[in-house]
Enzyme design. Structure first.
Site, PDB file in Angstrom:
ATOM      1  CG  HIS A 104      14.671  23.248  25.507  1.00  0.00           C
ATOM      2  ND1 HIS A 104      14.192  21.975  25.333  1.00  0.00           N
ATOM      3  CD2 HIS A 104      15.992  23.132  25.747  1.00  0.00           C
ATOM      4  CE1 HIS A 104      15.185  21.120  25.479  1.00  0.00           C
ATOM      5  NE2 HIS A 104      16.297  21.791  25.722  1.00  0.00           N
ATOM      6  CG  ASN A 140      19.215  27.962  24.401  1.00  0.00           C
ATOM      7  OD1 ASN A 140      20.181  28.241  23.689  1.00  0.00           O
ATOM      8  ND2 ASN A 140      18.876  28.671  25.457  1.00  0.00           N
ATOM      9  CB  CYS A 191       6.783  21.589  26.563  1.00  0.00           C
ATOM     10  SG  CYS A 191       6.434  23.220  25.945  1.00  0.00           S
TER      11      CYS A 191
END
Lengths: 392, 392
Positions: free
Chosen positions: A302, A300, A337
């Site tokens: 991430h 995804n 992050c």
């Protein structure tokens, strides 16, 4: 004297058995309590349940077969002690044994809907690279398997978006909605070992207007013994506005028939609603700063959820990490992050909430994982881990 | 008109199919080239090969069945385009289709010795957490699967040491010997996608008095198309003296019968013997310093081999990392590191050796991964990665 063992013997597959190597020979050695034997047939298919007959030698009248008990069965069917010299040296022959009866085939099943389609389960062999030096699967490996099962459940119900790549229901795609996990709690009484078969069951249910809940149960795939469980909270996010959205009625109507009724919980429900306190800084323990890696990023785009758990654990002091076993972990996901971000991991010992029912001798650690640019830090994950003594 | 499709349709399992959800419905939609249909039977078992009959409506005389070709078959049997609205909305019915013939069952096999016991193979489904944002497995995931297959091969031949935890032959245990990988080279023409079945085959053979060689072939588990391969060099190390040891004659005698004769090579043999040049410092690219994590450590207590590849890749510039695909990687393992060590990753563009036969437009990067204490650095890994354009 020819006698049957009073319990079935499971000839486990990989990595203890291959089609051409009679692992049953090893099991028979174990099952016959050290009696040397000569198998009458060495081509035993793998991953089968066997009934075992043992011919006890007349010259050794004191020999007797092991009796049935759950402990005995577990020990004998799961961990055949293999001597350093291996099977080929088990001479001289003083007894003979035969495998006579095939009970059932054991192949890990893939993606089954259960309980009137209100849950989904898969089985996995624990791989060599999924275990730690003590040969038990890490909480990271288990988290990945739970995620895999959840993803396949979602795909099997919703299909995959060709554009987005992951599971998304049609009504979600039409409204630019995605589901985002905001909280996860896992608990393991024990961790499976290398070569064990684990069975993960998962289901989802509604939780208010704004969120959904996904739970898991983890069982030993052979004995069905429950070894762990988990729960998680998910919210709908509008990808265009980046804001929370309520769950569309159309989605509710379409998918609630696949949620269990009455609700089922993978963990005790009371202990799965605790709010995590903020870690007071400066904390007792701080790990060396980390940099998020390309390999931390999932499909995804991430950081993978379980990677945060691994990062947070970097700040756990060595006596806890080495001498204890993670019994439970609660994670609040606060922000995302990207690869290249600088990550700080802090932790302090904390109280264990009474309602948790933690095992005796347990210790709790409160964590924060932050991304920092200079002195400007943003909380990514808040976490509490509870550890129990390895012997408990 | 009722006609059979001239090719079998594979109804793949997980994550596209569960026992209770007729994925064959999706495949039929694809196979019938957009013709809407009503299946006459919706309880198709998963992971089967089917022969498909399609009733073409008289009202649409121009409709015809797709013809057989390898491309057509691949496309149709592997990637059924699933519309955003999903299967349940494929109305109105203008044609009908039936699944009439079951060809073969497809379950990943676990640990089989092949070719007169001179090689070992396993099949794996590619899991969701093993793929990158483009939904293809990362080189890290593939490296882990190759390692898993190699480990299970070793365990199936040698058994496991209860004390050490990993595969060790009796004659090795008696002489305090372990096998250590000093070099690995992997090459992938393409990477499998999420949900693909991959088949890994591995074997070992002698290479001089001091070293052994392990090779791999990676195939598409359904078509048997070769998609990658690898080779590696292993040496015997005496755990007490920490020195190289020659391979004991007893081990040679016992295990050479399980090595292929004549030798087989997973990669072209000429291109798998290249010496890696030393990276000239300062290099063109440097990644932010990393700290080795607890989660980088495998069951042997050292950093997992494939983790080094991931670390080295941190220094690859973004245009290569995002716009290209790793075609080949050669890794020399020079020293070990532990959790907490500070890691530096440097890289520069380099020449591609002619003998490699790299695809057009390829770029090569030379890497070093070092552990550093202040300015005192030790080379852990030297690596060369060769990248090809994503379209190539």
């Amino acid at each position: 004297r020819v006698e049957f063992l009073p319990f079935p013997v499971y000839c486990r597959a990989q990595p203890f058995c291959t089609r051409n190597i009679p692992c049953a020979v090893k099991l028979l050695r174990s099952a016959t309590a050290g009696v040397k034997f000569s198998p009458t047939n060495t081509s035993f298919p793998c991953a089968m349940m066997y009934r075992v007959a043992v011919a006890l030698p007349a010259a050794h009248p004191s020999l007797s077969l092991p009796s049935s008990s759950k402990d005995t069965l577990r020990q004998r069917s799961f961990s055949p002690p293999i001597s350093a010299r291996g099977v080929r040296h088990c001479r001289p022959v003083v007894a003979s044994a035969a495998v006579t009866d095939t009970r059932s085939e054991k192949v890990p099943f893939q993606g089954e809907l259960l309980n009137g389609k209100t849950s989904f389960a898969e089985q996995y062999w624990i791989r060599g690279y999924e275990v730690e030096p003590d040969q038990t699967a890490s909480v990271i490996s288990m988290g990945n398997l739970l995620q895999e099962c959840a993803t396949n459940h979602a795909v099997s119900l919703w299909g995959k978006s060709e554009e987005l790549g992951f599971a998304v229901a049609p009504v979600m795609a039409e409204n630019n909605l995605i589901l985002v996990m905001t909280r996860q709690q896992l608990q393991f009484e024990r961790y499976p070992k290398w070569g064990d078969l684990v069975e993960v069951e998962t289901w989802y249910q509604q939780e208010g207007r704004l969120s959904a809940r996904r739970d898991w149960l983890v069982r030993d795939g052979l004995t069905q013994e429950k070894i762990g469980g988990g729960t998680s909270t998910w919210v709908m996010v509008n990808m265009k506005t980046r804001r929370l959205s309520k769950i569309p009625d159309a989605m509710r109507d379409e998918f609630l028939p696949f949620a269990p009724d009455p609700p089922r919980f993978g963990l005790g429900n009371a202990a799965s609603k605790l709010k995590l306190p903020e870690l007071q800084m400066p904390a007792q323990f701080e790990a060396p700063p980390q940099v998020a890696r390309q390999t931390d990023i999932d499909m995804n785009g991430h950081m993978n959820n379980v990677t945060y758990i691994g990062l947070a654990m970097e700040a756990v002091p060595g006596d806890v990490l080495d001498g204890m076993q993670m019994w439970q972990v609660e994670v609040d996901f606060k922000a995302e992050c990207m690869a290249g971000d600088t990550i700080e991991c802090h932790a302090s010992l904390t109280e264990i909430p009474e309602v948790m029912g933690a095992p005796g001798g347990a210790k709790a650690v409160l964590h924060v994982v932050r991304k920092c640019t200079g002195h400007d830090c943003k909380e990514l994950v808040r976490m509490r881990s509870v550890w129990k003594p390895k012997s408990a």
